[in-house]
Design an enzyme around this catalytic site. Structure first.
Site, mmCIF file in Angstrom:
data_model
loop_
_atom_site.group_PDB
_atom_site.id
_atom_site.type_symbol
_atom_site.label_atom_id
_atom_site.label_comp_id
_atom_site.label_asym_id
_atom_site.label_seq_id
_atom_site.Cartn_x
_atom_site.Cartn_y
_atom_site.Cartn_z
ATOM 1 C CB CYS A 165 -0.933 0.077 1.316
ATOM 2 S SG CYS A 165 -1.946 -1.517 1.484
ATOM 3 C CB CYS A 190 -3.470 2.379 2.619
ATOM 4 S SG CYS A 190 -4.810 1.214 2.187
ATOM 5 C CB CYS A 195 -3.849 -1.790 -1.561
ATOM 6 S SG CYS A 195 -5.216 -1.261 -0.797
ATOM 7 C CB CYS A 228 -4.606 3.090 -0.997
ATOM 8 S SG CYS A 228 -3.213 1.909 -0.973
#
Length: 461
Positions: free
Chosen positions: A32, A36, A63, A66
Site C-alpha cells: 500500500c 491507505c 492494494c 489505495c
C-alpha cells in the site's frame, strides 16, 4: 527515515509520504501507500520498500483501495544527480521499454551490470523490475480508461507478449485484465476517440496551479501551445513529439489547489486528456507532463527550508506549494530560451512539422534540432550540438556536463544556461543569475527563483 518513523507515517495515514516509500503486510500479501485508509496493520507484520517494484518483487500485490501505483513519484529522483537518480528519470521516460537495459546503461555511461547492482542495492529492484511495474500501471490506465482491445493494450504498455501481460496483471493486481476493465465501468466511462485518454496527474501537498498556468500562458508559442478560459478554469493545451508518434494534451487548472492541504489526505491531482497517435507513448507522455508541471516535488520540504529565510518567508506564506515548472520537451525549451517567444513562433511556421490532424489552433510540432541545424548563427550551432549529441538534455543527462557544454557554445550566456538547467534539465537547485543566494536556500534555489519571479522581484528570462 527509519522503519519506526515510517510506521508512524502509516499509522497516521500521512499522504506526505505517498510515493516516498511503500509498505506491505505479510498477513495479507498486499502492499500500500502510507495514506491507505485500511485498518493499520500490526507493526511486526509490516515490511517497507523504497519502490513499488521492490514490493512486487517480494511477492506482494497492489492494494485495491489505495492504488499505490497512482501516487506521485519520489522527489528524490528530481534532486539527485547520481547514477540512481539519473536512471530513475530515464526509466520514467520509458527508456528501458524502448532501448532495453543496455540502452539505459549506455546513456548513463556505466555497464549494464553496474546499473543493475546499484539500483538493486538501493531500491530493492533492478531496471527490468522497475520498468515492469511502470508497464503494469500503464496497462491499468489503458484498461480502465479506453476501449482499446486487450491485445493492443498489452503491446502498447510495453509487454513483449500477451501472456507476459496477463501474468503480470494477475500477479500485481490479483485480477485478470478483463476483470480490471469490468470493475472500472461502474465508476467511469471509457474514453472516446474525441475525448482522449482521461488522466489524473497526482501531486502531493498544495499546488499553485494558477502560477504555473500564468507562466505557461506568458510564454506559449502559437501553433504549439495555447491557454484558454478564465483564471481558475483555464486549460493548457499543447502538441507533443513522442518516440512512436505525436500527441496533444489538455491539462485543466484546478481551483482550490493553492490552499494548504490539511487532514489525513493532503494532495490532489490535475485533470488531463491525452490524444496519442500511438498508445505506446502513454508512459513517456505522462512522465513528460509530470516534469512540465513539477508534480513529483515535495512542497513540504521546499516550503520548510525556504520559509526559514527572512526574504522568502512572506513569499512562501503567500504561495504555499509553488512549483518550479520543467519542460515537456527539453530540447524545445532550450531553443526557446535561446531565441525567445517571437522568434520561436517564426521557427514553428518555417521549420515545424504540420500535424496530420490539426486540433483548433494547435497545428504544428516544434521543430526538432535536426531541422534547425541549417539555421544561421548561434541557433544553428546549438541545434547541431543537440542533434549530434554533443549536448545532452534528456532526463538522464549529467547536469554539470550539460552546463559546461552549453557555456562553450556561442550565444548562450549564463542566464540562458541557468534557465535551461532549471527548466529543461529539471534541476531544483539553480540559483537565480546575478543574485547572491545564501546556502540556506539549497537544495531548492530553483523554487526560490520562482517565488521571486512570481512576486515580481525577478524576471525568469
Amino acid at each position: 527515515m527509519d522503519e519506526d518513523t515510517r510506521y508512524e507515517a502509516v499509522r497516521s495515514r500521512d499522504a506526505r509520504f505517498d510515493g516516498e516509500f511503500f509498505f506491505a503486510v505479510e498477513t495479507t500479501g498486499i502492499y500500500c501507500r502510507p495514506s491507505c485508509p485500511a485498518v493499520t496493520p500490526k507493526r511486526h507484520n509490516v515490511r517497507f520498500y523504497a519502490t513499488a517494484a521492490a514490493a512486487q518483487g517480494s511477492g506482494f500485490r497492489a492494494c485495491r483501495r489505495c492504488r499505490p501505483d497512482a501516487v506521485p513519484g519520489s522527489a528524490d529522483w528530481n534532486v539527485r544527480a547520481d547514477v540512481v537518480g539519473r536512471a530513475m528519470r530515464l526509466i520514467g521516460d520509458g527508456v528501458v521499454d524502448r532501448e532495453g537495459v543496455a540502452g539505459l546503461a549506455d546513456r548513463l555511461g556505466y555497464s549494464a551490470r553496474q546499473v543493475q547492482r546499484q539500483l538493486t542495492a538501493e531500491l530493492g529492484a533492478g531496471p527490468v523490475a522497475l520498468a515492469r511495474a511502470q508497464r503494469a500501471h500503464t496497462a491499468r490506465v489503458l484498461l480502465q480508461t479506453t476501449g482499446l482491445p486487450v491485445t493492443e493494450i498489452a503491446f502498447a504498455s510495453g509487454f513483449a507478449s500477451v501472456r507476459q501481460f496477463n501474468d503480470t496483471v494477475r500477479e500485481i493486481y490479483a485480477s485478470t485484465p478483463s476483470a480490471l476493465r469490468a470493475a472500472a465501468r461502474t465508476t467511469r466511462r471509457p474514453a472516446t476517440p474525441t475525448a482522449g485518454i482521461p488522466l489524473r496527474l497526482a501531486h502531493r501537498g498544495p499546488y499553485r496551479s494558477g502560477a504555473v498556468l500564468d507562466l505557461l500562458e506568458s510564454e506559449a508559442v502559437p501553433g504549439v501551445e495555447e491557454v484558454s478560459g478564465p483564471p481558475g478554469r483555464r486549460v493548457y493545451r499543447r502538441t507533443l513529439r513522442l518516440p512512436h508518434g505525436t500527441g496533444i494534451v489538455a491539462v485543466h487548472e484546478r481551483p482550490g489547489t493553492a490552499r494548504a492541504a490539511t487532514g489525513a489526505h493532503p494532495g490532489g491531482w490535475l485533470d488531463a486528456h491525452l490524444h496519442l497517435t500511438d498508445p505506446r507513448d502513454l508512459t513517456t507522455a505522462v512522465g513528460r507532463l509530470r516534469r512540465l508541471f513539477d508534480l513529483d516535488a515535495d512542497p513540504y520540504a521546499v516550503d520548510e527550508r525556504l520559509g526559514e529565510d527572512p526574504r522568502l518567508a512572506p513569499l512562501v506564506a503567500a504561495r504555499p506549494g509553488l512549483r518550479s515548472p520543467g519542460a515537456a520537451d527539453p530540447e524545445e525549451l532550450a531553443v526557446r530560451a535561446l531565441v525567445g517567444r517571437t522568434e520561436s513562433a517564426r521557427l514553428v511556421q518555417r521549420y515545424g512539422k504540420t500535424l496530420d490532424a490539426p486540433c483548433g489552433s494547435l497545428t504544428h510540432l516544434f521543430p526538432d534540432p535536426a531541422a534547425l541545424s541549417e539555421a544561421a548563427g548561434p541557433l544553428g550551432t546549438f541545434a547541431t550540438a543537440l542533434a549530434d549529441g554533443a549536448v545532452r538534455l534528456d532526463p538522464g543527462a549529467d547536469r554539470d556536463e550539460a552546463q559546461h557544454a552549453l557555456l562553450a557554445l556561442p550565444g548562450l550566456d549564463a542566464r540562458t544556461v541557468a534557465v535551461i538547467r532549471s527548466r529543461a534539465l529539471g534541476d531544483p537547485d539553480v540559483a537565480p543569475p546575478d543574485l547572491d543566494t545564501p546556502d540556506t536556500w539549497r537544495p531548492w534555489r530553483s523554487y526560490a527563483w520562482q517565488h521571486l519571479r512570481t512576486a515580481g522581484e525577478l524576471e525568469l528570462k
